[in-house]
Design a protein around this motif. Structure first.
Motif, PDB file in Angstrom:
ATOM      1  N   ILE A  69       0.846  -1.191   0.000  1.00 50.54           N
ATOM      2  CA  ILE A  69       0.000   0.000   0.000  1.00 50.54           C
ATOM      3  C   ILE A  69       0.884   1.245   0.000  1.00 50.54           C
ATOM      4  CG2 ILE A  69      -1.716   1.337   1.294  1.00 50.54           C
ATOM      5  CD1 ILE A  69      -2.698  -1.305   2.475  1.00 50.54           C
ATOM      6  N   PHE A  70       0.578   2.169  -0.912  1.00 48.87           N
ATOM      7  CA  PHE A  70       1.240   3.470  -0.956  1.00 48.87           C
ATOM      8  C   PHE A  70       0.176   4.522  -0.670  1.00 48.87           C
ATOM      9  CE2 PHE A  70       3.690   0.627  -3.535  1.00 48.87           C
ATOM     10  CZ  PHE A  70       5.012   0.999  -3.365  1.00 48.87           C
ATOM     11  N   GLU A  71       0.351   5.282   0.401  1.00 47.39           N
ATOM     12  CA  GLU A  71      -0.631   6.286   0.792  1.00 47.39           C
ATOM     13  C   GLU A  71       0.050   7.629   1.003  1.00 47.39           C
ATOM     14  OE1 GLU A  71      -4.352   6.899   3.938  1.00 47.39           O
ATOM     15  OE2 GLU A  71      -3.001   5.182   4.152  1.00 47.39           O
ATOM     16  N   ASN A  72      -0.460   8.661   0.327  1.00 49.27           N
ATOM     17  CA  ASN A  72       0.111  10.016   0.422  1.00 49.27           C
ATOM     18  C   ASN A  72       1.589  10.023   0.033  1.00 49.27           C
ATOM     19  OD1 ASN A  72      -2.366  11.116   1.486  1.00 49.27           O
ATOM     20  ND2 ASN A  72      -1.808  10.239   3.469  1.00 49.27           N
ATOM     21  N   CYS A  73       1.921   9.299  -1.014  1.00 50.39           N
ATOM     22  CA  CYS A  73       3.314   9.221  -1.468  1.00 50.39           C
ATOM     23  C   CYS A  73       3.482   9.956  -2.798  1.00 50.39           C
ATOM     24  CB  CYS A  73       3.737   7.759  -1.638  1.00 50.39           C
ATOM     25  SG  CYS A  73       3.810   6.803  -0.102  1.00 50.39           S
ATOM     26  N   ASP A  74       4.725  10.345  -3.082  1.00 53.48           N
ATOM     27  CA  ASP A  74       5.068  10.945  -4.368  1.00 53.48           C
ATOM     28  C   ASP A  74       5.947   9.955  -5.123  1.00 53.48           C
ATOM     29  OD1 ASP A  74       5.878  12.411  -6.556  1.00 53.48           O
ATOM     30  OD2 ASP A  74       6.272  14.251  -5.434  1.00 53.48           O
ATOM     31  N   LEU A  75       5.364   9.360  -6.170  1.00 54.94           N
ATOM     32  CA  LEU A  75       6.072   8.383  -7.003  1.00 54.94           C
ATOM     33  C   LEU A  75       6.278   8.909  -8.413  1.00 54.94           C
ATOM     34  CD1 LEU A  75       4.003   5.445  -5.618  1.00 54.94           C
ATOM     35  CD2 LEU A  75       6.480   5.308  -5.729  1.00 54.94           C
ATOM     36  N   SER A  76       6.324  10.212  -8.552  1.00 53.47           N
ATOM     37  CA  SER A  76       6.451  10.821  -9.869  1.00 53.47           C
ATOM     38  C   SER A  76       7.733  10.366 -10.566  1.00 53.47           C
ATOM     39  CB  SER A  76       6.450  12.344  -9.746  1.00 53.47           C
ATOM     40  OG  SER A  76       5.202  12.801  -9.256  1.00 53.47           O
ATOM     41  N   ASN A  77       7.585  10.063 -11.864  1.00 53.18           N
ATOM     42  CA  ASN A  77       8.692   9.707 -12.748  1.00 53.18           C
ATOM     43  C   ASN A  77       9.388   8.394 -12.381  1.00 53.18           C
ATOM     44  OD1 ASN A  77       8.467  12.106 -14.392  1.00 53.18           O
ATOM     45  ND2 ASN A  77       9.372  13.248 -12.681  1.00 53.18           N
ATOM     46  N   GLN A  78       8.793   7.613 -11.496  1.00 49.06           N
ATOM     47  CA  GLN A  78       9.368   6.297 -11.233  1.00 49.06           C
ATOM     48  C   GLN A  78       9.069   5.371 -12.412  1.00 49.06           C
ATOM     49  OE1 GLN A  78      11.421   5.535  -8.878  1.00 49.06           O
ATOM     50  NE2 GLN A  78      11.191   7.381  -7.616  1.00 49.06           N
ATOM     51  N   VAL A  79       9.941   4.381 -12.598  1.00 50.21           N
ATOM     52  CA  VAL A  79       9.838   3.495 -13.755  1.00 50.21           C
ATOM     53  C   VAL A  79       9.608   2.057 -13.291  1.00 50.21           C
ATOM     54  CG1 VAL A  79      11.029   2.570 -15.787  1.00 50.21           C
ATOM     55  CG2 VAL A  79      11.307   4.980 -15.160  1.00 50.21           C
ATOM     56  N   PHE A  80       8.452   1.506 -13.699  1.00 57.27           N
ATOM     57  CA  PHE A  80       8.132   0.116 -13.401  1.00 57.27           C
ATOM     58  C   PHE A  80       7.998  -0.681 -14.698  1.00 57.27           C
ATOM     59  CE2 PHE A  80       6.393   2.597  -9.822  1.00 57.27           C
ATOM     60  CZ  PHE A  80       7.068   2.009  -8.777  1.00 57.27           C
ATOM     61  N   ASP A  81       8.729  -0.274 -15.712  1.00 56.49           N
ATOM     62  CA  ASP A  81       8.669  -0.951 -17.003  1.00 56.49           C
ATOM     63  C   ASP A  81       9.092  -2.417 -16.854  1.00 56.49           C
ATOM     64  OD1 ASP A  81       8.101   1.573 -17.871  1.00 56.49           O
ATOM     65  OD2 ASP A  81       9.932   1.844 -19.037  1.00 56.49           O
ATOM     66  N   ASN A  82       8.343  -3.299 -17.501  1.00 54.83           N
ATOM     67  CA  ASN A  82       8.638  -4.735 -17.526  1.00 54.83           C
ATOM     68  C   ASN A  82       8.540  -5.401 -16.158  1.00 54.83           C
ATOM     69  OD1 ASN A  82       9.606  -4.957 -20.435  1.00 54.83           O
ATOM     70  ND2 ASN A  82      11.046  -3.429 -19.642  1.00 54.83           N
ATOM     71  N   LYS A  83       7.892  -4.750 -15.193  1.00 56.01           N
ATOM     72  CA  LYS A  83       7.807  -5.305 -13.837  1.00 56.01           C
ATOM     73  C   LYS A  83       6.410  -5.832 -13.537  1.00 56.01           C
ATOM     74  CE  LYS A  83      10.956  -5.664 -12.200  1.00 56.01           C
ATOM     75  NZ  LYS A  83      11.977  -6.683 -12.569  1.00 56.01           N
ATOM     76  N   TYR A  84       6.272  -6.429 -12.346  1.00 58.74           N
ATOM     77  CA  TYR A  84       5.046  -7.110 -11.934  1.00 58.74           C
ATOM     78  C   TYR A  84       4.484  -6.440 -10.694  1.00 58.74           C
ATOM     79  CZ  TYR A  84       2.087 -10.985 -10.287  1.00 58.74           C
ATOM     80  OH  TYR A  84       1.044 -11.760  -9.855  1.00 58.74           O
ATOM     81  N   LEU A  85       3.205  -6.052 -10.752  1.00 57.86           N
ATOM     82  CA  LEU A  85       2.508  -5.472  -9.607  1.00 57.86           C
ATOM     83  C   LEU A  85       1.253  -6.287  -9.350  1.00 57.86           C
ATOM     84  CD1 LEU A  85       3.947  -2.940 -11.249  1.00 57.86           C
ATOM     85  CD2 LEU A  85       2.718  -1.582  -9.550  1.00 57.86           C
ATOM     86  N   ASN A  86       1.111  -6.792  -8.138  1.00 56.72           N
ATOM     87  CA  ASN A  86      -0.034  -7.632  -7.800  1.00 56.72           C
ATOM     88  C   ASN A  86      -0.552  -7.271  -6.415  1.00 56.72           C
ATOM     89  OD1 ASN A  86      -1.965  -9.651  -7.846  1.00 56.72           O
ATOM     90  ND2 ASN A  86      -0.533 -11.303  -7.412  1.00 56.72           N
ATOM     91  N   ARG A  87      -1.863  -6.990  -6.338  1.00 61.28           N
ATOM     92  CA  ARG A  87      -2.522  -6.597  -5.087  1.00 61.28           C
ATOM     93  C   ARG A  87      -1.798  -5.392  -4.474  1.00 61.28           C
ATOM     94  NH1 ARG A  87      -2.241 -12.141  -4.925  1.00 61.28           N
ATOM     95  NH2 ARG A  87      -0.502 -12.030  -3.441  1.00 61.28           N
ATOM     96  N   VAL A  88      -1.894  -4.279  -5.206  1.00 59.53           N
ATOM     97  CA  VAL A  88      -1.235  -3.031  -4.799  1.00 59.53           C
ATOM     98  C   VAL A  88      -2.266  -1.913  -4.764  1.00 59.53           C
ATOM     99  CG1 VAL A  88       0.585  -1.363  -5.327  1.00 59.53           C
ATOM    100  CG2 VAL A  88       0.940  -3.793  -5.837  1.00 59.53           C
ATOM    101  N   VAL A  89      -2.166  -1.053  -3.752  1.00 62.57           N
ATOM    102  CA  VAL A  89      -3.041   0.111  -3.610  1.00 62.57           C
ATOM    103  C   VAL A  89      -2.209   1.379  -3.660  1.00 62.57           C
ATOM    104  CG1 VAL A  89      -4.576   1.392  -2.060  1.00 62.57           C
ATOM    105  CG2 VAL A  89      -4.841  -1.086  -2.301  1.00 62.57           C
ATOM    106  N   PHE A  90      -2.636   2.319  -4.515  1.00 64.64           N
ATOM    107  CA  PHE A  90      -2.073   3.666  -4.537  1.00 64.64           C
ATOM    108  C   PHE A  90      -3.196   4.606  -4.119  1.00 64.64           C
ATOM    109  CE2 PHE A  90       0.313   1.366  -7.853  1.00 64.64           C
ATOM    110  CZ  PHE A  90       1.617   1.582  -7.428  1.00 64.64           C
ATOM    111  N   LYS A  91      -3.063   5.252  -2.973  1.00 66.05           N
ATOM    112  CA  LYS A  91      -4.123   6.115  -2.459  1.00 66.05           C
ATOM    113  C   LYS A  91      -3.568   7.499  -2.143  1.00 66.05           C
ATOM    114  CE  LYS A  91      -7.886   6.193   0.941  1.00 66.05           C
ATOM    115  NZ  LYS A  91      -8.550   5.457   2.048  1.00 66.05           N
ATOM    116  N   ASN A  92      -4.218   8.517  -2.694  1.00 67.46           N
ATOM    117  CA  ASN A  92      -3.796   9.910  -2.467  1.00 67.46           C
ATOM    118  C   ASN A  92      -2.337  10.119  -2.862  1.00 67.46           C
ATOM    119  OD1 ASN A  92      -6.359  10.420  -1.305  1.00 67.46           O
ATOM    120  ND2 ASN A  92      -5.610   9.763   0.702  1.00 67.46           N
TER     121      ASN A  92
END
Length: 207
Positions: A69-92
């Motif tokens: 879970i990511f809450e009230n985070c700044d993930l601008s310009n991060q790169v998740f190319d070719n990666k795997y995301l499973n059961r993930v929450v991005f909130k605010n």
């Protein structure tokens, strides 16, 4: 749409820099920013909670994300190319220009995120929900989409090219200026006003 929630166990409070030094990111709760620039690479965030973390000093490289879970985070310009995301929450979260090119996303939930310029080109998207978020000028070029929900989403000037959107409901969202090709338009769900805008894209005038 039922999105599977992250499987979060008892998370231990952890300083993110200490986790970086140890190279371990499993079942931790991070709520303190790092002050120096660091590179976190070739690992997995698994069962983690990130609260109020600004990733501007953190470069993520070759990172998979599971049950987090990511809450009230700044993930601008991060790169998740070719990666795997499973059961993930991005909130605010702030996610300007974040890239998911050729990524695989399953059971991922975006709520109240400012996410202009997201890039999902060639990604595999399965069971994803966007709620009350800004995805203006984002790209879904040749994405493989299954079970995607857009509810009250700003999609101004987003582009959907060579992407199967059959039964995807846009009726509660802002699709002004959205770029669709004919392949992507087939089977989408819109309201009457949106239909007029889409027809107008092809130079047709409705009386």
């Amino acid at each position: 749409m039922k999105i599977k929630s992250p499987k979060i166990l008892n998370c231990e409070d952890k300083n993110l820099f200490d986790a970086y030094v140890e190279g371990e990111y499993t079942n931790y709760k991070f709520s303190e920013n790092v002050q120096e620039e660091i590179l976190i690479s070739s690992s997995t965030f698994d069962g983690c909670i990130f609260q109020n973390i600004n990733f501007n000093n953190i470069k993520l490289k070759d990172m998979d994300i599971i049950d987090s879970i990511f809450e009230n985070c700044d993930l601008s310009n991060q790169v998740f190319d070719n990666k795997y995301l499973n059961r993930v929450v991005f909130k605010n979260c702030k996610m300007l220009g974040t890239s998911f090119v050729d990524a695989s996303l399953k059971d991922v939930y975006f709520e109240n995120c400012t996410s202009k310029y997201l890039n999902f080109s060639n990604s595999k998207i399965n069971n994803i929900s966007f709620l009350d978020s800004v995805l203006a000028e984002s790209s879904f070029m040749e994405a493989s989409i299954k079970n995607v929900g857009f509810e009250k989403v700003d999609l101004y000037r987003a582009e959907f090219i060579k992407t199967n959107l059959k039964d995807v409901d846009f009726s509660s969202s802002d699709i002004n200026g959205v770029i669709f090709d004919m392949e992507s338009l087939k089977g989408i769900v819109v309201d009457e006003y949106q239909c007029r805008n889409i027809v107008g894209m092809f130079g047709v005038k409705v009386k």
